[in-house]
Design a protein around this motif. Structure first.
Motif, PDB file in Angstrom:
ATOM      1  N   VAL A  19       0.821  -1.202   0.000  1.00 18.76           N
ATOM      2  CA  VAL A  19       0.000   0.000   0.000  1.00 18.76           C
ATOM      3  C   VAL A  19       0.852   1.248   0.000  1.00 18.76           C
ATOM      4  CG1 VAL A  19      -1.941   1.136   1.104  1.00 18.76           C
ATOM      5  CG2 VAL A  19      -1.720  -1.319   1.250  1.00 18.76           C
ATOM      6  N   SER A  23       0.338   4.332  -2.397  1.00 19.10           N
ATOM      7  CA  SER A  23       0.215   5.687  -1.880  1.00 19.10           C
ATOM      8  C   SER A  23       1.147   6.640  -2.609  1.00 19.10           C
ATOM      9  CB  SER A  23       0.515   5.693  -0.377  1.00 19.10           C
ATOM     10  OG  SER A  23       0.448   6.998   0.139  1.00 19.10           O
ATOM     11  N   ALA A  80      -5.113   2.111  -7.969  1.00 25.56           N
ATOM     12  CA  ALA A  80      -4.086   1.516  -7.113  1.00 25.56           C
ATOM     13  C   ALA A  80      -3.290   0.534  -7.954  1.00 25.56           C
ATOM     14  CB  ALA A  80      -4.700   0.807  -5.908  1.00 25.56           C
ATOM     15  N   ARG A 182     -12.943   3.205  -5.251  1.00 29.35           N
ATOM     16  CA  ARG A 182     -12.433   4.076  -4.192  1.00 29.35           C
ATOM     17  C   ARG A 182     -13.589   4.406  -3.259  1.00 29.35           C
ATOM     18  NH1 ARG A 182     -10.347   9.336  -5.162  1.00 29.35           N
ATOM     19  NH2 ARG A 182      -8.818   9.142  -3.492  1.00 29.35           N
ATOM     20  N   GLY A 244      -9.552   4.863   0.215  1.00 30.54           N
ATOM     21  CA  GLY A 244      -8.754   3.965  -0.611  1.00 30.54           C
ATOM     22  C   GLY A 244      -9.635   2.995  -1.370  1.00 30.54           C
ATOM     23  N   GLU A 258      -4.832   5.065   1.192  1.00 27.57           N
ATOM     24  CA  GLU A 258      -3.940   5.776   0.284  1.00 27.57           C
ATOM     25  C   GLU A 258      -2.918   6.647   1.014  1.00 27.57           C
ATOM     26  OE1 GLU A 258      -7.176   6.124  -3.376  1.00 27.57           O
ATOM     27  OE2 GLU A 258      -6.678   7.894  -2.161  1.00 27.57           O
TER      28      GLU A 258
END
Length: 259
Positions: A19, A23, A80, A182, A244, A258
């Motif tokens: 993650v 990010s 992502a 999201r 996220g 995120e």
């Protein structure tokens, strides 16, 4: 079951790195107006053998995809990207796909071992492959690097505000309908501390639940996996602004935070 997945670990040891990479990609993505492309142009770009379907059509309004098993082509914005770490793929979203709350606008694209794909958050892409169910997750399997075409860049879709409940049926239907999108959580409370994988189990902050022995098996909860920069969460902490993509991973819904 695909042979390349039989050796995957039971728990994602690289969750924090996963993650964190997503990010950083979010922060570094160029954000420009969305570039819409018609369904006819999707099919034309991939030839007559590929059937064009929108993300929401692939997801459908039930617990599993109703898409045909033939080769499909679809488009979306990358929200992502974790191509080289578990769960090996990226998330795309087609905001406002059909305007129905019963169908998700997001989709997980699985990239098999040995397939090299260069992708970044904020890109608009066209993908060619097959839709299938894998352990309760609707996923889109690409067959090679040429199956992912970058069309340009786009603004990330606004996160959908989830309204969690202690009603398991409500949560199951809500989360299934937004799988891959999201989302932003309401104020939530931690029913346990951050574990070794960077995950924390959460419940709506208004619920009278302080501790759960088996959070992965409790449909009232949702999990979050945090980037390495996040503070360690302890039981009883209240979190706000958790944003996220929503993923279904190892038998539970989880938000890949995120930032």
């Amino acid at each position: 079951m695909r042979p390349t997945r039989t050796a995957r670990p039971r728990r994602p040891a690289a969750a924090r790195a996963l993650v964190a990479a997503a990010s950083l990609a979010v922060l570094g993505a160029a954000l420009l107006p969305r570039n819409d492309v018609s369904r006819r142009s999707m099919a034309h770009a991939q030839g007559p053998s590929a059937t064009a379907m929108k993300v929401c059509e692939i997801q459908g309004d039930g617990p599993s995809t109703m898409a045909p098993t033939s080769t499909l082509v679809t488009e979306g914005i990358v929200t992502a990207a974790f191509v080289r770490v578990e769960p090996f793929g990226f998330m795309i979203e087609d905001p406002g796909c059909d305007g129905r709350v019963e169908t998700s606008d997001g989709l997980f694209v699985y990239v098999p071992k040995g397939v090299e794909v260069s992708i970044a958050v904020g890109q608009r892409v066209r993908v060619t492959g097959r839709a299938k169910e894998y352990s309760g997750l609707t996923e889109f399997l690409v067959g090679g690097p040429t199956a992912v075409e970058v069309l340009g860049t786009a603004e990330l879709p606004a996160p959908f505000p989830l309204t969690l409940s202690t009603n398991p049926d409500h949560n199951a239907a809500l989360l299934e309908a937004h799988e891959g999108m999201r989302v932003v959580l309401p104020p939530v409370a931690a029913v346990g501390g951050t574990d070794a994988h960077g995950e924390v189990a959460l419940v709506d902050a208004t619920a009278v639940i302080s501790h759960v022995l088996r959070p992965a098996a409790d449909p009232r909860l949702i999990a979050a996996v945090a980037p390495s920069g996040w503070p360690v969460v302890t039981q009883g902490d209240t979190l706000t602004g958790v944003v996220g993509p929503l993923h279904y991973w190892y038998g539970k819904y989880i938000v890949a935070v995120e930032h």
